[in-house]
Design an enzyme around this catalytic site. Structure first.
Site, short mmCIF file in Angstrom:
data_model
loop_
_atom_site.label_atom_id
_atom_site.label_comp_id
_atom_site.label_asym_id
_atom_site.label_seq_id
_atom_site.Cartn_x
_atom_site.Cartn_y
_atom_site.Cartn_z
N LYS A 111 0.58 3.32 -3.02
CA LYS A 111 -0.87 4.33 -3.00
C LYS A 111 -0.58 5.98 -2.90
CE LYS A 111 -3.83 0.37 -1.04
NZ LYS A 111 -3.90 0.52 0.05
N VAL A 150 1.71 -3.14 3.99
CA VAL A 150 0.99 -5.30 4.41
C VAL A 150 2.35 -5.78 4.55
CG1 VAL A 150 -1.59 -4.91 4.70
CG2 VAL A 150 -0.28 -6.10 2.49
N TYR A 164 -4.74 4.04 8.00
CA TYR A 164 -5.87 3.37 7.90
C TYR A 164 -6.74 3.66 9.81
CZ TYR A 164 -3.68 0.97 4.69
OH TYR A 164 -2.60 0.39 3.77
N SER A 198 0.31 -0.92 -0.16
CA SER A 198 -0.13 0.29 0.39
C SER A 198 0.74 1.57 0.21
CB SER A 198 -0.74 -0.38 1.17
OG SER A 198 -1.94 -0.71 0.91
N TYR A 241 -3.76 -2.03 -10.06
CA TYR A 241 -3.83 -2.27 -8.93
C TYR A 241 -3.00 -3.15 -8.12
CZ TYR A 241 -4.87 -2.53 -4.04
OH TYR A 241 -5.15 -2.31 -2.54
N1 LIG Z 1 -2.39 -2.50 3.33
C1 LIG Z 1 -2.43 -3.01 2.26
O1 LIG Z 1 -1.21 -2.81 1.82
C2 LIG Z 1 -3.55 -3.82 1.49
C3 LIG Z 1 -2.71 -3.73 0.07
C4 LIG Z 1 -3.16 -4.91 -0.54
N2 LIG Z 1 -2.31 -5.19 -1.92
C5 LIG Z 1 -4.37 -5.95 -0.54
O2 LIG Z 1 -4.66 -4.66 -1.56
O3 LIG Z 1 -5.36 -6.07 0.42
#
Ligand SMILES: NC(=O)CC[C@H](N)C(=O)O
Length: 308
Positions: free
Chosen positions: A66, A260, A242, A63, A190
């Site tokens: 992003k 993650v 988050y 993420s 994505y």
């Molecule tokens: N929090 C994350 O890093 C989520 C990214 C992961 N690729 C997902 O879509 O679940």
């Protein structure tokens, strides 16, 4: 204390805790990453790089990508992006679907999965998915000034095979008219952005434009305006972790974005970009030791956006 001594001290203070947290296992390929690793890299706006531990080991940035995709999308459509996605903290999990229905397919912010999927749709406009992925890869190599950065296709495939929730989110948004392209194409972009593989060193350097009023101090490249850099930082501070964003602001006091894969990129405006990585995650999906490392770095340097 000089910066290298700080980074070394943080690493040694955390060494006894290495392995803490739980490695993400909903993406099978990520579950294979050995948990006993901790990397720290601090890239200062004056051009120095300070590292400790596994700072040269590539990991899946997930993420954190992003932030770079949002930068690209803002470059493409400017403030028009905010018709498609909000700017408020979600207070719910990164992959939550509940809010999306309540709010008619407009995700709360660009850093939860739904929001990032909408951003990917914006970057995809006028492109084939492969071209959009190529555009992101070129951009990340440009901001990091490193042509060796690549995408781990095994991770992208692994997530494509198991990303049921992301398919649900994307289908939901498509039903509400908030995705212009077919779900498979948007998620293709994505999943590949999430599978970018980078080291702490590369990530710290890549984040420098956000610490230096939009200009990468190492290359002199102007990436975004000072105002846009401030705004991206504001979003990272309020939404980058988050439903752990408040806690991160409280403990660390810097804009940050987690993934993650166990990485976190944090920005100390005017001073440095910091990347930390340790695969074990806390309950809300942010690196347990990475957060602890950033808290210690912030404490020892006095860096905070809330005052000295
Ligand atoms: N929090 C994350 O890093 C989520 C990214 C992961 N690729 C997902 O879509 O679940």
């Amino acid at each position: 204390m000089d910066m290298q001594a700080i980074v070394d001290q943080v690493y040694s203070e955390l060494t006894p805790r290495i392995g803490e947290g739980k490695v993400a296992d909903y993406i099978p390929e990520l579950a294979k990453v050995p948990p006993n690793q901790l990397g720290i890299a601090v890239a200062t706006v004056s051009g120095e790089l300070y590292v400790a531990g596994d700072a040269a080991t590539p990991f899946s940035i997930q993420s954190i990508s992003k932030v770079f995709m949002l930068t690209l999308a803002l470059g493409k459509v400017g403030e028009g992006i905010w018709k498609r996605v909000g700017r408020e903290p979600s207070g719910s999990a990164f992959n939550s679907i509940v809010q999306l229905e309540h709010e008619s397919g407009i995700p709360r912010n660009p850093f939860i999965n739904a929001g990032a999927i909408a951003v990917a749709d914006v970057v995809l406009a006028g492109h084939q998915p492969k071209e959009a992925i190529g555009e992101l890869l070129r951009f990340i190599r440009y901001v990091a000034d490193d042509e060796t950065i690549s995408i781990d296709n095994t991770v992208a495939k692994s997530e494509t095979a198991t990303g049921y929730r992301n398919f649900a989110l994307a289908n939901f948004m498509r039903a509400f008219g908030n995705l212009d392209h077919p779900v498979e194409q948007v998620l293709g972009v994505y999943f590949h952005q999430c599978a970018l593989s980078m080291t702490c060193q590369q990530l710290a350097r890549a984040g420098l434009y956000l610490a230096n009023r939009g200009v990468n101090p190492l290359t002199g490249h102007s990436v975004v305006s000072p105002k846009r850099a401030r705004r991206i930082n504001a979003l990272m501070l309020t939404c980058g972790h988050y439903d752990g964003s408040g806690d991160f602001a409280y403990h660390v006091g810097l804009p940050g974005k987690s993934g993650v894969g166990g990485g976190i990129m944090a920005i100390a405006p005017g001073d440095a970009a910091i990347a930390v990585w340790s695969p074990g995650l806390n309950k809300v999906g942010n690196s347990a030791l990475g957060s602890a490392a950033l808290e210690l770095i912030a404490q020892k340097t006095g860096w905070s956006v809330f005052g000295s």
